[in-house]
Design an enzyme around this catalytic site. Structure first.
Site, PDB file in Angstrom:
ATOM      1  N   GLY A  28       0.836  -1.197   0.000  1.00  0.00           N
ATOM      2  CA  GLY A  28       0.000   0.000   0.000  1.00  0.00           C
ATOM      3  C   GLY A  28       0.865   1.238   0.000  1.00  0.00           C
ATOM      4  O   GLY A  28       2.093   1.172  -0.139  1.00  0.00           O
ATOM      5  N   GLY A  29       0.206   2.380   0.177  1.00  0.00           N
ATOM      6  CA  GLY A  29       0.942   3.631   0.154  1.00  0.00           C
ATOM      7  C   GLY A  29       1.859   3.800   1.344  1.00  0.00           C
ATOM      8  O   GLY A  29       2.812   4.577   1.303  1.00  0.00           O
ATOM      9  N   VAL A  33       2.916  -5.775   3.439  1.00  0.00           N
ATOM     10  CA  VAL A  33       2.580  -6.891   4.325  1.00  0.00           C
ATOM     11  C   VAL A  33       3.145  -8.169   3.717  1.00  0.00           C
ATOM     12  O   VAL A  33       2.902  -8.472   2.541  1.00  0.00           O
ATOM     13  CB  VAL A  33       1.056  -7.017   4.525  1.00  0.00           C
ATOM     14  CG1 VAL A  33       0.734  -8.215   5.420  1.00  0.00           C
ATOM     15  CG2 VAL A  33       0.497  -5.737   5.126  1.00  0.00           C
ATOM     16  N   LYS A  48       3.896  -6.616   8.873  1.00  0.00           N
ATOM     17  CA  LYS A  48       3.804  -5.338   8.166  1.00  0.00           C
ATOM     18  C   LYS A  48       4.985  -4.450   8.534  1.00  0.00           C
ATOM     19  O   LYS A  48       5.299  -4.277   9.716  1.00  0.00           O
ATOM     20  CB  LYS A  48       2.495  -4.627   8.530  1.00  0.00           C
ATOM     21  CG  LYS A  48       2.287  -3.297   7.816  1.00  0.00           C
ATOM     22  CD  LYS A  48       0.936  -2.704   8.206  1.00  0.00           C
ATOM     23  CE  LYS A  48       0.658  -1.409   7.482  1.00  0.00           C
ATOM     24  NZ  LYS A  48      -0.681  -0.853   7.845  1.00  0.00           N
ATOM     25  N   ASP A 147     -10.336   4.753   7.316  1.00  0.00           N
ATOM     26  CA  ASP A 147     -10.072   4.168   5.998  1.00  0.00           C
ATOM     27  C   ASP A 147     -10.869   2.883   5.788  1.00  0.00           C
ATOM     28  O   ASP A 147     -10.322   1.845   5.412  1.00  0.00           O
ATOM     29  CB  ASP A 147      -8.571   3.895   5.835  1.00  0.00           C
ATOM     30  CG  ASP A 147      -8.169   3.711   4.372  1.00  0.00           C
ATOM     31  OD1 ASP A 147      -8.905   4.186   3.483  1.00  0.00           O
ATOM     32  OD2 ASP A 147      -7.114   3.103   4.107  1.00  0.00           O
TER      33      ASP A 147
END
Length: 324
Positions: A28-29, A33, A48, A147
């Site tokens: 992701g940004g 992970v 992560k 989110d």
């Protein structure tokens, strides 16, 4: 200082603490992970860590701070529908990391890509009930997720969903770590008040709006922007609710309120909202059962009448048989 420029594909078989990285599960940004194995227990986990491609030291520090906050929140809060945090720590080479229970990896986005739509009764049991319950725990502790989207809902072992990725979560009232004027969250699911004023802190009502969009998408098979059409304007995105004409009419009232552009008009009591949705699910189940019951009793009645008619005919035939 840890190295923030390493790429995910360079980390296979690397060790972080007593965890060995096996493969990338997702990026992701903010981080990446990995599927990893605990070298002490031989148990597979999800790990992560940060993979920052920027050259800004302030950005690195902000992301590291966010990851530490995520670990702090996740370790403090426990709920069956919150992805379980098993461990966290700091690596000299790679910075902070968090270790989660390893799930199947499939998200609600994956299921919607395959199925498009999910019937409400199933949606209630597998998604609405566990996720709203988890949000109740988060909000009760003063935490806003910020989110909520299909990509952050993950299938657990029993087939129900869990809420994950607390990377953008924050405690209400705590000083924001985001630069002024930057929108935090995913634009397609963010609340109107956050889009209108990025510097305004998200609230539990913001989370409920985002979840409402997820529910409508699962019911209709279309995102907010898809349902509004290609000519959707920013004004419509901010001040309109997604069309609900394809949603069962008994659900429209609660969903319209949940998706009100004004956060003050949205439901504030999650437990009460859960009860309402449960009543709706029970009502829909009853409606499905009743036509079957009516058909069953109708068939039984027809069969009994037919048997009675046949027996009556046989009786009259035997008793009125001509004598010679």
């Amino acid at each position: 200082m840890y190295n923030p420029y390493v790429k995910s594909d360079e980390l296979k078989n690397k060790k972080i603490g007593h965890f060995k990285l096996l493969r990338v599960l997702g990026e992701g940004g903010m981080g990446c992970v990995f599927e990893a194995i605990d070298c002490r227990t031989r148990k597979k986990v999800a790990l992560k860590l940060l993979l920052d491609a920027t050259n800004s030291t302030s950005a690195q520090l902000e992301q590291a701070c966010r990851l530490r906050d995520e670990a702090s929140i996740a370790l403090r809060l426990r709920h069956p529908a919150l992805v379980e945090v098993l461990d966290c720590g700091e690596s000299k080479e790679f910075g902070p990391f968090i270790v989660f229970a390893l799930l199947s990896g499939a998200s609600l986005r994956d299921e919607l890509n395959d199925r498009k739509k999910i019937p409400f009764c199933e949606l209630f049991e597998r998604i609405i009930k566990p996720i709203l319950s988890a949000l109740s725990v988060l909000h009760g502790a003063g935490v806003v997720h910020r989110d909520i989207k299909p990509e952050n809902l993950f299938i657990s072992g029993d087939g129900n969903y869990m809420l994950g990725d607390l990377g953008l979560a924050r405690f209400e009232g705590r000083e924001a770590k985001t630069k002024t004027g930057l929108i935090v969250g995913t634009p397609a699911y963010i609340s109107p008040e956050q889009l209108l004023s990025p510097d305004t802190p998200a609230t539990p009502a913001s989370d409920l709006y985002s979840f409402g969009l997820v529910v409508v998408e699962a019911l209709t098979g279309r995102t907010f922007m898809e349902s509004m059409g290609k000519a959707t304007t920013l004004y419509e995105r901010l001040y309109s609710a997604p069309p609900l004409h394809s949603v069962n009419k008994d659900l429209r009232g609660e969903l319209r309120q949940l998706l009100s552009p004004d956060p003050r008009k949205r439901q504030s009591d999650i437990i009460e909202l859960l009860d309402v949705f449960e009543q709706k699910a029970n009502g829909l189940r009853k409606e499905k059962r009743e036509p079957r019951s009516l058909l069953f009793y109708t068939l039984v009645t027809v069969v009994l009448l037919l048997c009675f008619w046949i027996c009556t005919e046989q009786y009259f035939l035997r008793n009125n048989k001509p004598k010679y």
